[in-house]
Design a protein around this motif. Structure first.
Motif, PDB file in Angstrom:
ATOM      1  N   LEU A  30      37.308  30.638  38.861  1.00 12.13           N
ATOM      2  CA  LEU A  30      38.602  31.290  38.660  1.00 12.13           C
ATOM      3  C   LEU A  30      39.172  30.920  37.296  1.00 12.13           C
ATOM      4  N   GLN A  31      39.870  31.839  36.680  1.00 11.70           N
ATOM      5  CA  GLN A  31      40.513  31.566  35.395  1.00 11.70           C
ATOM      6  C   GLN A  31      41.830  30.834  35.625  1.00 11.70           C
ATOM      7  N   VAL A  32      41.938  29.642  35.061  1.00  7.90           N
ATOM      8  CA  VAL A  32      43.126  28.817  35.275  1.00  7.90           C
ATOM      9  C   VAL A  32      44.386  29.507  34.759  1.00  7.90           C
ATOM     10  N   SER A  33      44.275  30.150  33.597  1.00  9.32           N
ATOM     11  CA  SER A  33      45.450  30.759  32.973  1.00  9.32           C
ATOM     12  C   SER A  33      46.028  31.909  33.804  1.00  9.32           C
ATOM     13  N   LYS A  34      45.195  32.529  34.630  1.00  9.06           N
ATOM     14  CA  LYS A  34      45.650  33.660  35.435  1.00  9.06           C
ATOM     15  C   LYS A  34      45.802  33.318  36.917  1.00  9.06           C
ATOM     16  N   PHE A  35      45.587  32.049  37.247  1.00 12.88           N
ATOM     17  CA  PHE A  35      45.557  31.681  38.660  1.00 12.88           C
ATOM     18  C   PHE A  35      46.948  31.603  39.262  1.00 12.88           C
ATOM     19  N   ASN A  36      47.133  32.344  40.334  1.00  9.81           N
ATOM     20  CA  ASN A  36      48.353  32.260  41.147  1.00  9.81           C
ATOM     21  C   ASN A  36      47.901  32.013  42.577  1.00  9.81           C
ATOM     22  N   PHE A  37      48.281  30.881  43.128  1.00  7.54           N
ATOM     23  CA  PHE A  37      47.721  30.506  44.415  1.00  7.54           C
ATOM     24  C   PHE A  37      48.043  31.506  45.514  1.00  7.54           C
ATOM     25  N   PHE A  38      49.252  31.993  45.580  1.00  7.24           N
ATOM     26  CA  PHE A  38      49.628  32.852  46.696  1.00  7.24           C
ATOM     27  C   PHE A  38      48.966  34.219  46.617  1.00  7.24           C
ATOM     28  N   SER A  39      48.723  34.703  45.413  1.00 10.97           N
ATOM     29  CA  SER A  39      47.939  35.931  45.272  1.00 10.97           C
ATOM     30  C   SER A  39      46.504  35.678  45.728  1.00 10.97           C
ATOM     31  N   PHE A  40      45.974  34.520  45.309  1.00 12.58           N
ATOM     32  CA  PHE A  40      44.626  34.148  45.724  1.00 12.58           C
ATOM     33  C   PHE A  40      44.552  34.009  47.245  1.00 12.58           C
ATOM     34  N   TYR A  41      45.548  33.379  47.826  1.00 14.75           N
ATOM     35  CA  TYR A  41      45.579  33.154  49.270  1.00 14.75           C
ATOM     36  C   TYR A  41      45.518  34.471  50.036  1.00 14.75           C
ATOM     37  N   GLU A  42      46.320  35.437  49.616  1.00 13.50           N
ATOM     38  CA  GLU A  42      46.352  36.713  50.325  1.00 13.50           C
ATOM     39  C   GLU A  42      44.999  37.406  50.272  1.00 13.50           C
ATOM     40  N   GLN A  43      44.302  37.288  49.157  1.00 16.93           N
ATOM     41  CA  GLN A  43      42.977  37.899  49.037  1.00 16.93           C
ATOM     42  C   GLN A  43      41.948  37.105  49.845  1.00 16.93           C
ATOM     43  N   ALA A  44      42.039  35.783  49.774  1.00 15.79           N
ATOM     44  CA  ALA A  44      41.050  34.927  50.440  1.00 15.79           C
ATOM     45  C   ALA A  44      41.083  35.084  51.951  1.00 15.79           C
ATOM     46  N   ARG A  45      42.269  35.192  52.526  1.00 17.76           N
ATOM     47  CA  ARG A  45      42.380  35.249  53.990  1.00 17.76           C
ATOM     48  C   ARG A  45      41.804  36.528  54.572  1.00 17.76           C
ATOM     49  N   GLU A  46      41.558  37.526  53.716  1.00 20.93           N
ATOM     50  CA  GLU A  46      40.986  38.789  54.190  1.00 20.93           C
ATOM     51  C   GLU A  46      39.462  38.799  54.146  1.00 20.93           C
ATOM     52  N   LEU A  47      38.865  37.822  53.478  1.00 23.15           N
ATOM     53  CA  LEU A  47      37.406  37.789  53.365  1.00 23.15           C
ATOM     54  C   LEU A  47      36.795  37.365  54.693  1.00 23.15           C
ATOM     55  N   SER A  48      35.738  38.061  55.093  1.00 24.76           N
ATOM     56  CA  SER A  48      35.138  37.815  56.407  1.00 24.76           C
ATOM     57  C   SER A  48      33.832  37.036  56.343  1.00 24.76           C
ATOM     58  N   SER A  49      33.349  36.763  55.157  1.00 23.54           N
ATOM     59  CA  SER A  49      32.114  35.984  55.027  1.00 23.54           C
ATOM     60  C   SER A  49      32.374  34.773  54.131  1.00 23.54           C
ATOM     61  N   PRO A  50      31.639  33.674  54.346  1.00 20.35           N
ATOM     62  CA  PRO A  50      31.881  32.443  53.575  1.00 20.35           C
ATOM     63  C   PRO A  50      31.743  32.647  52.078  1.00 20.35           C
ATOM     64  N   LYS A  51      32.682  32.079  51.330  1.00 24.31           N
ATOM     65  CA  LYS A  51      32.645  32.173  49.875  1.00 24.31           C
ATOM     66  C   LYS A  51      33.345  30.950  49.289  1.00 24.31           C
ATOM     67  N   VAL A  52      32.852  30.493  48.138  1.00 30.64           N
ATOM     68  CA  VAL A  52      33.413  29.310  47.477  1.00 30.64           C
ATOM     69  C   VAL A  52      33.964  29.718  46.112  1.00 30.64           C
ATOM     70  N   PHE A  53      35.188  29.289  45.821  1.00 31.76           N
ATOM     71  CA  PHE A  53      35.827  29.538  44.530  1.00 31.76           C
ATOM     72  C   PHE A  53      36.100  28.199  43.857  1.00 31.76           C
ATOM     73  N   LEU A  54      35.980  28.192  42.543  1.00 29.63           N
ATOM     74  CA  LEU A  54      36.155  26.965  41.771  1.00 29.63           C
ATOM     75  C   LEU A  54      37.281  27.132  40.755  1.00 29.63           C
ATOM     76  N   LEU A  55      38.270  26.227  40.830  1.00 31.54           N
ATOM     77  CA  LEU A  55      39.337  26.168  39.831  1.00 31.54           C
ATOM     78  C   LEU A  55      39.107  24.895  39.030  1.00 31.54           C
ATOM     79  N   LEU A  56      38.667  25.061  37.794  1.00 32.47           N
ATOM     80  CA  LEU A  56      38.276  23.945  36.948  1.00 32.47           C
ATOM     81  C   LEU A  56      39.382  23.654  35.937  1.00 32.47           C
ATOM     82  N   SER A  57      39.953  22.448  36.006  1.00 37.02           N
ATOM     83  CA  SER A  57      41.083  22.131  35.134  1.00 37.02           C
ATOM     84  C   SER A  57      41.218  20.626  34.953  1.00 37.02           C
ATOM     85  N   LYS A  58      41.601  20.202  33.749  1.00 42.46           N
ATOM     86  CA  LYS A  58      41.901  18.790  33.515  1.00 42.46           C
ATOM     87  C   LYS A  58      43.124  18.360  34.313  1.00 42.46           C
TER      88      LYS A  58
END
Length: 202
Positions: A30-58
């Motif tokens: 995931l792009q840190v500069s564009k990351f909004n957790f609640f937008s991500f959450y709404e999309q993630a909760r609709e996914l029906s198969s396992p998936k892993v996302f990575l937020l890489l940040s210092k």
């Protein structure tokens, strides 16, 4: 070793860390500069198969703390219980295999809650409490409110506990001792959180 926070949302795991993980191969960055957790959450909760996302940040700890502070957090505890036959205890609840766990009661320590919940949900007696395995985080909704549940998992040991009594009032319909060779049945019908915990241990 990389420091990470892993948050589970249904079939999705969000990893927040400061360095590239070496033990995970299949993930989407995931792009840190564009990351909004609640937008991500709404999309993630609709996914029906396992998936892993990575937020890489210092500033990975700061990202996690913002998420944590944005919702109610509850504490829970549970166990990976083994017996003298080197079998492990699993429960069947809400159509999936799971490990016994539950929320802390008022005034209760995490270790006390872990043992009590396992004993209540499985109808057994724990003989010894071992070391903590890890903490896990997952998000669910209750009464239209987002809840972040932090669960502390412990190794436990139970001797000569042949009779298992599922706690029906908690929706548990089956309790079984299973050998690691039978874990494929669990992995095919469980939560990503439990699957990851088993993969780390076995």
């Amino acid at each position: 070793m990389a420091q990470i926070y892993k948050i589970y949302i249904n079939e999705v795991a969000l990893i927040i860390t400061d360095s590239q993980p070496t033990d995970i191969q299949d993930y989407q960055v995931l792009q840190v500069s564009k990351f909004n957790f609640f937008s991500f959450y709404e999309q993630a909760r609709e996914l029906s198969s396992p998936k892993v996302f990575l937020l890489l940040s210092k500033n990975f700890k700061s990202h996690f703390m913002k998420i944590k502070q944005s919702m109610k957090m509850i504490r829970a505890a549970g166990g990976l219980v083994s017996n003298e036959e080197k079998r492990y205890l699993f429960i069947f609840r809400n159509g999936k295999w799971d490990l016994p766990k539950g929320k802390l009661d008022s005034g209760e320590t995490i270790k006390e809650a872990a043992v009590r919940e396992v004993e209540e949900e499985c109808g057994i007696q724990i003989n010894s409490l071992g070391e903590k395995i890890c903490n896990t985080y997952h998000i669910y909704e209750m009464n239209h409110e987002r809840i972040l549940k932090k669960t502390s998992w412990y190794r436990m040991y139970a001797v000569n506990q042949k009779v298992l009594i599922p706690q029906l009032e908690e929706g548990i319909t089956d309790v079984r001792w299973l050998a690691p060779g039978d874990f494929m049945m669990i992995r095919q019908n469980t939560y990503p959180l439990i699957r990851d915990l088993l993969n780390a241990e076995f």
